[in-house]
Design a protein around this motif. Structure first.
Motif, short mmCIF file in Angstrom:
data_model
loop_
_atom_site.label_atom_id
_atom_site.label_comp_id
_atom_site.label_asym_id
_atom_site.label_seq_id
_atom_site.Cartn_x
_atom_site.Cartn_y
_atom_site.Cartn_z
N LEU B 335 0.82 -1.21 0.00
CA LEU B 335 0.00 0.00 0.00
C LEU B 335 0.85 1.26 0.00
O LEU B 335 0.48 2.27 -0.58
CB LEU B 335 -0.90 -0.02 1.24
N PHE B 337 4.42 1.40 -0.67
CA PHE B 337 5.61 1.46 -1.51
C PHE B 337 5.39 0.88 -2.90
O PHE B 337 6.02 1.30 -3.84
CB PHE B 337 6.77 0.71 -0.85
N GLN B 339 2.58 0.33 -4.98
CA GLN B 339 1.21 0.41 -5.49
C GLN B 339 1.09 -0.19 -6.88
O GLN B 339 0.03 -0.66 -7.27
CB GLN B 339 0.74 1.87 -5.54
N GLU B 340 2.21 -0.20 -7.61
CA GLU B 340 2.16 -0.73 -8.97
C GLU B 340 1.98 -2.24 -8.97
O GLU B 340 1.64 -2.84 -9.97
CB GLU B 340 3.42 -0.32 -9.74
N MET B 341 2.23 -2.86 -7.80
CA MET B 341 2.13 -4.31 -7.72
C MET B 341 0.69 -4.78 -7.63
O MET B 341 0.37 -5.91 -7.98
CB MET B 341 2.83 -4.77 -6.45
N ILE B 342 -0.16 -3.90 -7.13
CA ILE B 342 -1.55 -4.28 -6.90
C ILE B 342 -2.29 -4.19 -8.23
O ILE B 342 -2.13 -3.22 -8.96
CB ILE B 342 -2.18 -3.33 -5.87
N THR B 344 -4.92 -3.24 -10.96
CA THR B 344 -5.60 -1.95 -11.02
C THR B 344 -6.98 -1.94 -10.36
O THR B 344 -7.24 -1.07 -9.54
CB THR B 344 -5.70 -1.48 -12.48
N LEU B 347 -6.54 -1.96 -6.71
CA LEU B 347 -5.96 -0.71 -6.21
C LEU B 347 -7.03 0.36 -6.08
O LEU B 347 -7.11 1.07 -5.08
CB LEU B 347 -4.87 -0.22 -7.16
N ILE B 348 -7.89 0.46 -7.11
CA ILE B 348 -8.93 1.48 -7.08
C ILE B 348 -9.91 1.17 -5.96
O ILE B 348 -10.33 2.06 -5.21
CB ILE B 348 -9.63 1.55 -8.45
N ASN B 349 -10.21 -0.10 -5.81
CA ASN B 349 -11.06 -0.54 -4.71
C ASN B 349 -10.46 -0.14 -3.36
O ASN B 349 -11.12 0.47 -2.52
CB ASN B 349 -11.17 -2.07 -4.82
#
Lengths: 401, 527
Positions: B335, B337, B339-342, B344, B347-349
């Protein structure tokens, strides 16, 4: 380890840890997630106008907060000589730092596409945040900003909606393929030229920005996939549509599934064959100083609909259909090939194939490839096969209709 | 009861030499004087019972001394009645007896209830008394005869409270050491099942018994361990935890290196693997050493259920280990560091959930974890009728209300509760506690350094684990050192017919202990 050593180790660890200082730590609610980027050229100043589609988390479908009902995205634009400059300049409009790792879509405006796209992709390779697998589209007949601003029904994120639209039509219709930034960079750096999916706005772009646009069963303004834009030396030359576009995908071996309507004895284009498998193999050779492209397409289909009588229980009829399928495919492929030759634009990457096969010969052809390609010959072999006729053989339509 | 008397007799002999008390005088020939001395030493405690008898025309004066409460009333009566039968036997036939005659009679015939022994001084006498013996003192003789009449209130053998198994023996250990030993003996009926007893604790004189299978357990390990036990100098041993903490190889490690169980079948299984069991009087928790890291994730039931199910459940436990250790840490790291791992949509959720949450993800996570620990601890300490209610209500109310109030995000509640539940899936409670403790450390590191920090910490953790030893046995065996044979029974539990060799607790190289004799032997029919 004794107690003292342990205490020392813990002390060192505790002191060292904050030295990292949460570097690069960012909270999710301090980020503005960029879902799409639109790039246009401002003709007067030769600057980029970059449009960002930002996700508005409070109004996405999962959120129960009072923000629901507002559009799922916020769009801001900024203008600068460089892409990076523009995206940092955008901070003037945005409360949070832009976050690019989830950029789904890049849209190029037509004006930018016509003036050349070769220079704009460096940042995608250089930045660790921007992704190379973002899909890329060219706006046909409009600027990229209007496409970015358009709200879509069903999908709360328009950029994601467009990507899904591309994927969906690529999978079942075959005039498009999913093209990522990486593919484009490969096309620019490789031999030959490239095509990029085109998207078109149907209706009034201004109306499309409003939420009211979505409050109807048929949205008056919507985006639509519209064939392929053909680029030569990074400049948009021509819009390919329908069978030209599909022929291109065929030559590129990107057909997953598509539909071909075949004439029957009684009615034109009345038998729908769903192509469920297609493989294209390309070999190249030189004959008398001119390139010859040996292309073999093997396709398989199933008859999904017959609107006039055809005796599918008869092997002869099936063979006839197969020949017809081959012929139709050949037509489309030839259309695409001829158009590309006309444009002197090797969008099928035949040049790459030739270079791989015969680097020495390629070295002599390299400079003049566009012209040579235009004079090349396509040696096309197609093998069609009808795998199934669905759940019935003879249609209920009586013979003679 | 046979067993018990043997124990206490052994114990008294062992402890006799270690007794440190002063004014150790020999037993006086005057009965009254001896009794007075005993009473004085015990501070006139009312639970001391002295019954005096005049035998054979008052020619012999005999006293029976015992403590009520820790003696079995019936046995005491039985014991004393033998003295009476002496009188009945000789009624009228003899006019007088000497103390020596009484003594020899008692020694020869009377003490059929248990092995009698002689006490010659006050300390020995007191020790016998306090172990639950009845001592017979004869006037005119500076010697007492003690017989074991140990008894008193004991908790019956009940179902295991902490290590529950769906299938398998329902017995669990009690607080009485003799019962506990008998429970294991009932499982392993083999003369090679050896026990050794000692008394530890300068004040408590607690009975400690070590048990092993002769020929299976490593002799060297037993020797080392016994030496360690004998070197213990403490006032009291109130629970096996005392022993555990004293003999641990590495006191500064967060990981437990001794296993404890209250299941006799678990002890039996481990004995058959060549381990040593340590019974401590007064606790149902029996220690097992040496241990390995992976042992803490195995249960006896793994061997009772079919191998496929057991293997899957074991793997699930290791997944739970990872979740309970890394769950919140990875969440916080992703969350803050990565964020690109989650993906999309996720992540938006998550972003929409975190909208309006006033704290950083790390603070949120720590807050929820601490809340969870509070609920757990309160649930344990609370009187049982309200304990469960409070923990459920605490969880529900705090979780739901905190989310609705916008203090924490729902995803965090999910992560924290998943972590909490996972930590209870570790069969060994002490290991689960260690992991829970480390979880906070990793969370902190994740908040500072993200996945990078987690990776560094994990490397350090594994290095540390590999450096640990339990009674000289590498803690991470069979992974480091690598013992392929043992892998059949580590992450998976292969069918019993595949496990022909005993698990190796030692490697051939780099070990100071004797060669693993167990490894080459065929496993006994038990496992």
């Amino acid at each position: 380890m004794n107690a003292k050593g342990l205490l020392r180790l813990i002390a060192i660890a505790v002191i060292l840890m904050p030295l990292g200082g949460c570097w690069n730590s960012r909270e999710l609610n301090e980020l503005a997630v960029v879902s799409g980027i639109g790039m246009d050229l401002v003709p007067e100043t030769d600057e980029y106008r970059v449009t960002f589609q930002l996700v508005n988390p409070t109004s996405t479908a999962t959120s129960a907060s009072p923000g629901s009902g507002k559009p799922g995205v916020v769009v801001v634009s900024a203008t600068d000589k460089t892409m990076f400059g523009a995206l940092r300049r955008a901070s003037k409009h945005v409360t949070r730092q832009l976050f690019f790792a989830h950029t789904q879509l890049i849209v190029l405006g037509e004006s930018l596409a016509r003036s050349g796209i070769n220079d704009v992709f460096d940042i995608f390779e250089r930045s660790h945040e921007l992704r190379l697998n973002s899909a890329i589209l060219v706006a046909r007949g409009s600027d990229a900003a209007s496409v970015m601003k358009l709200l879509t029904a069903v999908e709360s994120l328009p950029a994601l909606g467009l990507v899904k639209k591309t994927q969906n039509t690529s999978r079942v219709w075959g005039e498009n393929r999913t093209i990522s930034v990486f593919d484009v960079i490969k096309g620019i750096t490789g031999e030959g030229d490239l095509t990029i999916n085109a998207v078109k706005i149907n209706g009034d772009a201004e109306e499309g920005k409003k939420n009211s646009n979505l409050e109807q069963s048929e949205t008056p303004t919507k985006t639509m996939m519209n064939g392929l834009g053909v680029f030569r030396q990074g400049k948009l030359l021509y819009w390919m549509k329908d069978s030209e576009a599909r022929g291109t995908e065929w030559l590129l071996d990107k057909i997953e599934e598509t539909v071909i309507n075949i004439d029957s004895e009684y009615k034109k284009e009345s038998i729908a064959v769903n192509v469920i498998y297609s493989r294209t193999e390309v070999r190249t050779s030189m004959e008398g100083g001119l390139p010859v492209f040996h292309v073999t397409i093997a396709e398989e289909g199933s008859v999904n609909e017959t609107d006039s009588f055809v005796d599918l229980g008869n092997r002869e009829e099936i063979l006839k259909l197969e020949r017809e399928l081959e012929k139709q495919t050949r037509d489309e492929v030839m259309q695409a090939f001829q158009k590309a030759q006309e444009l002197e634009s090797d969008i099928f990457n035949f040049g790459n194939e030739l270079k791989r096969k015969n680097p020495q010969v390629w070295a002599t052809l390299d400079k003049d490839w566009g012209r040579l390609f235009a004079q090349g010959r396509l040696d096309l072999h197609i093998k069609g096969y009808i795998r199934s006729t669905g759940m019935s053989l003879k249609p209920y339509i009586p013979e003679g209709k | 009861m046979d067993n018990r008397t043997q124990q206490s007799a052994d114990a008294a002999q062992t402890a006799g030499s270690t007794s440190q008390q002063a004014n150790n005088s020999p037993i006086s020939t005057q009965l009254e004087e001896t009794i007075r001395a005993i009473q004085a030493r015990l501070g006139n405690s009312p639970d001391l019972v002295v019954r005096t008898y005049d035998l054979i025309n008052r020619s012999a004066r005999v006293a029976a001394v015992y403590m009520t409460g820790i003696t079995d009333r019936g046995m005491v009566e039985d014991f004393i009645s033998h003295v009476m039968s002496f009188q009945a036997l000789n009624d009228g036939a003899m006019l007088a007896v000497t103390p020596e005659e009484v003594h020899s009679y008692i020694k020869e015939n009377a003490l059929s209830i248990g092995k009698e022994k002689l006490v010659k001084d006050i300390n020995g006498l007191l020790e016998a008394l306090l172990s639950g013996d009845t001592v017979i003192l004869i006037n005119g003789l500076g010697e007492g005869v003690s017989g074991s009449t140990c008894g008193g209130e004991v908790r019956p053998v009940t179902e295991a409270g902490t290590q529950v198994a769906i299938r398998g023996s329902k017995e669990s250990f009690t607080e009485t050491i003799s019962t506990n030993i008998a429970l294991v003996r009932k499982i392993i009926k083999n003369p090679d099942l050896w026990t050794e007893t000692m008394k530890l604790g300068d004040i408590t004189h607690t009975d400690i018994t070590i048990m092993y299978i002769h020929g299976v357990a490593d002799e060297e390990t037993i020797k080392v361990f016994k030496k360690k036990l004998q070197e213990i100098k403490v006032d009291s041993i109130l629970e096996s935890g005392y022993i555990e903490q004293i003999v641990e190889d590495n006191k500064y490690s967060p990981f437990p290196t001794l296993y404890n169980t209250e299941r006799p079948d678990s002890v039996a299984g481990n004995l058959l693997d060549g381990r040593i069991a340590i019974f401590v009087d007064g606790t149902p928790f029996v220690l097992i050493a040496p241990t390995t890291f992976f042992m803490f994730f195995h249960t006896v039931e793994d061997y009772y259920q079919r191998y496929d199910i057991s293997s899957l459940i074991r793997m699930l436990r290791f997944v739970c280990l990872i979740i309970s250790m890394y769950g919140p840490a990875i969440f916080v790291a992703a969350l803050n560091f990565h964020q690109e791992m989650i993906p999309t949509p996720l992540l938006i959720n998550l972003a929409s959930q975190r909208e309006g949450v006033p704290f950083p993800a790390f603070v949120e996570a720590v807050m929820m974890e601490i809340t969870f620990e509070i609920i757990r601890e309160a649930g344990v300490r609370m009187p049982s009728p309200i304990g469960q209610t409070v923990s459920i209500i605490g969880g529900l109310v705090l979780g739901t209300a905190a989310v609705q109030a916008g203090i924490v995000s729902p995803a965090m509640v999910i992560v924290v509760s998943l972590t909490g539940i996972s930590s209870f899936a570790t069969p060994a409670f002490n290991m689960a506690l260690s992991i829970r403790m480390l979880r906070f450390v990793i969370m902190g590191i994740a908040a500072f350094m993200g996945l990078y920090g987690i990776a560094i910490f994990t490397i350090m953790l594994i290095a540390h684990l590999c450096s640990l030893r339990s009674l000289g046995v590498p803690y991470m065996i069979p992974m480091g050192p690598f013992v392929p044979e043992n892998l059949k029974d580590t992450f998976i539990r292969s069918p019993i017919s595949f496990m022909k060799l005993r698990k190796r607790l030692q490697t051939n190289t780099g070990s100071t202990s004797a060669s693993p004799k167990g490894a080459s032997k065929r496993k006994s029919d038990e496992r």
